[in-house]
Every structure is written in C-alpha cells, then in structure tokens.
Write a protein that holds these residues in place. Structure first.
Motif, short mmCIF file in Angstrom:
data_model
loop_
_atom_site.label_atom_id
_atom_site.label_comp_id
_atom_site.label_asym_id
_atom_site.label_seq_id
_atom_site.Cartn_x
_atom_site.Cartn_y
_atom_site.Cartn_z
N LYS A 59 0.83 -1.20 0.00
CA LYS A 59 0.00 0.00 0.00
C LYS A 59 0.86 1.25 0.00
O LYS A 59 0.66 2.18 -0.80
CB LYS A 59 -0.93 0.00 1.21
CG LYS A 59 -1.76 1.27 1.37
CD LYS A 59 -2.63 1.19 2.62
CE LYS A 59 -3.46 2.47 2.80
NZ LYS A 59 -2.59 3.64 3.07
N GLU A 60 1.86 1.28 0.88
CA GLU A 60 2.71 2.46 1.00
C GLU A 60 3.65 2.61 -0.19
O GLU A 60 3.86 3.73 -0.69
CB GLU A 60 3.52 2.38 2.30
CG GLU A 60 2.69 2.50 3.57
CD GLU A 60 1.97 1.23 3.97
OE1 GLU A 60 1.05 1.29 4.81
OE2 GLU A 60 2.33 0.14 3.43
N TYR A 61 4.19 1.51 -0.70
CA TYR A 61 5.08 1.60 -1.85
C TYR A 61 4.33 2.06 -3.11
O TYR A 61 4.86 2.82 -3.92
CB TYR A 61 5.79 0.28 -2.12
CG TYR A 61 6.98 0.05 -1.23
CD1 TYR A 61 8.13 0.85 -1.34
CD2 TYR A 61 6.98 -0.96 -0.27
CE1 TYR A 61 9.22 0.65 -0.51
CE2 TYR A 61 8.07 -1.17 0.56
CZ TYR A 61 9.19 -0.36 0.43
OH TYR A 61 10.27 -0.56 1.25
N PHE A 62 3.10 1.60 -3.26
CA PHE A 62 2.30 2.05 -4.40
C PHE A 62 2.04 3.56 -4.30
O PHE A 62 2.06 4.27 -5.31
CB PHE A 62 0.98 1.28 -4.47
CG PHE A 62 1.14 -0.18 -4.87
CD1 PHE A 62 2.32 -0.66 -5.40
CD2 PHE A 62 0.07 -1.06 -4.71
CE1 PHE A 62 2.46 -1.99 -5.76
CE2 PHE A 62 0.21 -2.40 -5.07
CZ PHE A 62 1.40 -2.86 -5.59
N GLU A 63 1.81 4.05 -3.09
CA GLU A 63 1.61 5.48 -2.89
C GLU A 63 2.85 6.27 -3.29
O GLU A 63 2.76 7.37 -3.85
CB GLU A 63 1.26 5.78 -1.43
CG GLU A 63 -0.12 5.30 -1.00
CD GLU A 63 -0.37 5.54 0.48
OE1 GLU A 63 0.50 6.14 1.15
OE2 GLU A 63 -1.43 5.13 0.98
N PHE A 66 3.50 5.36 -7.69
CA PHE A 66 2.53 5.68 -8.73
C PHE A 66 2.05 7.13 -8.61
O PHE A 66 1.78 7.62 -7.51
CB PHE A 66 1.33 4.74 -8.66
CG PHE A 66 1.65 3.32 -9.07
CD1 PHE A 66 2.17 3.05 -10.32
CD2 PHE A 66 1.43 2.26 -8.19
CE1 PHE A 66 2.47 1.74 -10.70
CE2 PHE A 66 1.73 0.96 -8.56
CZ PHE A 66 2.25 0.70 -9.82
N ASP A 67 1.94 7.79 -9.74
CA ASP A 67 1.49 9.19 -9.77
C ASP A 67 0.11 9.31 -9.15
O ASP A 67 -0.83 8.60 -9.56
CB ASP A 67 1.46 9.70 -11.21
CG ASP A 67 2.84 9.70 -11.87
OD1 ASP A 67 3.84 9.64 -11.13
OD2 ASP A 67 2.90 9.76 -13.12
N ASP A 68 -0.01 10.22 -8.19
CA ASP A 68 -1.30 10.49 -7.51
C ASP A 68 -1.92 9.22 -6.92
O ASP A 68 -3.14 9.17 -6.74
CB ASP A 68 -2.28 11.15 -8.49
CG ASP A 68 -1.74 12.44 -9.06
OD1 ASP A 68 -1.16 13.23 -8.30
OD2 ASP A 68 -1.90 12.65 -10.28
N ASN A 69 -1.09 8.21 -6.65
CA ASN A 69 -1.55 6.94 -6.07
C ASN A 69 -2.65 6.29 -6.92
O ASN A 69 -3.55 5.62 -6.41
CB ASN A 69 -2.06 7.14 -4.64
CG ASN A 69 -2.20 5.83 -3.88
OD1 ASN A 69 -1.50 4.86 -4.14
ND2 ASN A 69 -3.13 5.79 -2.94
N LYS A 70 -2.55 6.47 -8.24
CA LYS A 70 -3.52 5.87 -9.15
C LYS A 70 -2.88 4.66 -9.84
O LYS A 70 -1.84 4.77 -10.47
CB LYS A 70 -3.97 6.89 -10.20
CG LYS A 70 -4.76 8.06 -9.63
CD LYS A 70 -5.18 9.02 -10.71
CE LYS A 70 -5.98 10.19 -10.15
NZ LYS A 70 -6.36 11.17 -11.19
N SER A 116 4.18 6.15 -13.49
CA SER A 116 5.19 6.64 -12.58
C SER A 116 6.00 7.69 -13.33
O SER A 116 6.67 7.37 -14.32
CB SER A 116 6.10 5.50 -12.10
OG SER A 116 7.01 5.95 -11.13
N LYS A 268 11.42 6.98 -6.28
CA LYS A 268 10.65 7.17 -7.52
C LYS A 268 11.51 7.78 -8.61
O LYS A 268 11.50 7.31 -9.76
CB LYS A 268 9.43 8.04 -7.24
CG LYS A 268 8.50 8.22 -8.44
CD LYS A 268 7.26 9.00 -8.04
CE LYS A 268 6.30 9.16 -9.21
NZ LYS A 268 5.05 9.87 -8.82
#
Length: 284
Positions: A59-63, A66-70, A116, A268
């Motif tokens: 969850k945290e790594y995706f945030e 990924f741009d804007d957590n999308k 990203s 990132k």
C-alpha cells in the motif's frame, strides 16, 4: 499487617475511567527514537532523527511510486490452496484465513500497473505482514503473470522484495517458484524490457536466491537485511565471527552484490532514471 492494606478509598482510578493511549499514535525505532505516526507517514515512513527506514507494505510503496496513487491492481483474486493438507501447530488453511483477516491481503504479494512520472510501470510488491512475506505458489504465480503482462504490453517491470524466504507449508510447491520466476525473468530479458529489483528489509531465503538478485539493476533501501540464511545460521554453520554489518545493504554494495543503495525519498526518481537510461529515452 494493616500496612499492606489500602484503607483510603478513591486513590486508584476505576477501570472504566482509564484512558489508553491510542494504538499507532507513536512509533519507536530500533535506535530508540520516538516519532508521531502521522509525522512518520508524511516523511515516507522514515524516522527524521536517525534516517531509519521503517518497514512498509505494498500500500505504502504504491503510494510512493505511482502518480497520484492511481493504479490498477492485477490478479488480485488469486488465493492459496492447501494441497499438502499441512499441519504444524495448526492447519495451513487456518493460518491462511488468519493472515487474510489480519492483513486484508490475499497473499504476500500484490501486482499493480500505473503511471510513474508519466510512464507506465508494473510493480510487484511483497508484504511481510502476510506470513512473513513467505514465497508460496501464489507469490510465484502473481509475479510470473506480472512479468507476462509486462512482456505483452511492453512495460518495464519492478519487483520489491520483502520476505523471510520459502513458505514451508507448501514445501516443494514453494521451492518451484524460484525456477518459475527466474525463467519468466529470462523471457523478460529476451524481450529487452527493463527489470528493476528493489531489496527491502528483510530480503532472505529463496527470494534472494531467485528474482531479488536477477534485476538489470539491483538496488536496496538503507540498512536492509539481505541474504540467503540469517546471520546466526551462517555463523553457526561456518563457525566464524561475521564482519560488522554483514548482510546489510551497505555491506552488499561494498562487495559488489548491489548497484545502488537508494533512499526512499529518492526512490521514484531513481527508478525512473534507471529505466530511462536502460531504454535510452529522454530523462524525466
């Protein structure tokens, strides 16, 4: 013996009036530093005083990546079976159910695709909270399908490892995932699609012996434990004292097992820089 008895009333606080400190309000790092959990999250789960990188999950790594957590999660419905009907202190099927209920995860890895820094990226990220991030058949299958998705859509692939090793409850089924994922990564290399491997704390066992060390570029977070067997087992087996910092990411970098140690705040940008360089495209 009257001095052992409390004669006055009202000295103690009734149980119903006691206030517990909310769980998760504070975090104490292994070096003893205290930080508010909210402040820690704002700092990408890095202790500002000692720069300690707290363990985080998919969850945290995706945030972070990924741009804007999308992003779109891939193969999220795959779950483990119990083909061996394994029983130790409890049934494997019970362990799986408990892990799912506790973590709200289906297994120890999630795969997602998203933008990203404006470019497509497939990320497979392990979750240590699910049975110690152990590598079972579902982990191997989801990683393999993630690689297939990257090949089909010509998208760079990133693997974030965080694992205690093979899942003993699946025995040979677990060990087979080492060969399976390695073969898939060979296909990814044949397709000339970049593969970035990030080792986080801890990356051990069969994970280290397969996909975690097969990246076009192998990177790690500061202070991460990386190795096949743990330091205690290595010491007991060899009968020798180990060097200071043995199996830390900095030690491995110094001895040529890693390309870079990457601070989480730079993750990132650095990942996308590596991909741009491998693909010989304009830097973003």
């Amino acid at each position: 013996m009257a001095w052992f008895k409390r004669k006055e009333k009202g000295i103690t606080t009734p149980t119903e009036d006691k206030k517990d400190t909310p769980k998760g309000l504070w975090y104490k790092t292994p070096t003893g530093k205290i930080i508010e959990s909210e402040e820690l999250a704002k700092n990408l789960w890095i202790s500002p005083e000692d720069d300690y990188h707290v363990r985080i999950g998919s969850k945290e790594y995706f945030e972070i990546l990924f741009d804007d957590n999308k992003f779109k999660e891939l193969f999220g419905s795959i779950t483990a079976k119990d083909p061996l009907k394994f029983v130790d202190t409890k049934k494997y099927s019970e362990r799986l159910k408990e892990a799912k209920d506790k973590t709200n995860l289906k297994d120890a890895v999630r795969v997602a695709v998203g933008k990203s820094k404006g470019a497509d990226l497939v990320v497979a990220c392990m979750d240590f909270a699910f049975i110690g991030g152990s590598m079972g058949s579902v982990v191997g299958e989801k990683i393999a399908r993630g690689i297939d998705y990257s090949i089909k859509n010509n998208i760079p692939f990133m693997m974030i490892s965080k694992s205690g090793g093979a899942r003993m409850m699946e025995a040979a089924y677990s060990l087979m995932q080492m060969a399976k994922t390695s073969a898939k990564l060979a296909q990814l290399a044949d397709a000339k699609i970049p593969y970035i491997s990030l080792c986080t704390d801890p990356t051990t066992g069969g994970t280290t012996a397969s996909y975690a060390m097969l990246g076009d570029i192998n990177i790690a977070e500061p202070g991460a434990l990386i190795g096949f067997a743990g330091p205690r087992i290595v010491k007991d087996t060899t009968g020798k004292d180990l060097p200071d910092g043995f199996q830390t990411s900095e030690f491995l970098l110094e001895h040529g097992f890693l390309d870079f140690v990457v601070h989480r705040k730079q993750l990132k940008n650095r990942v996308n820089l590596y991909i741009d360089l491998v693909l010989n495209r304009p830097l973003r």
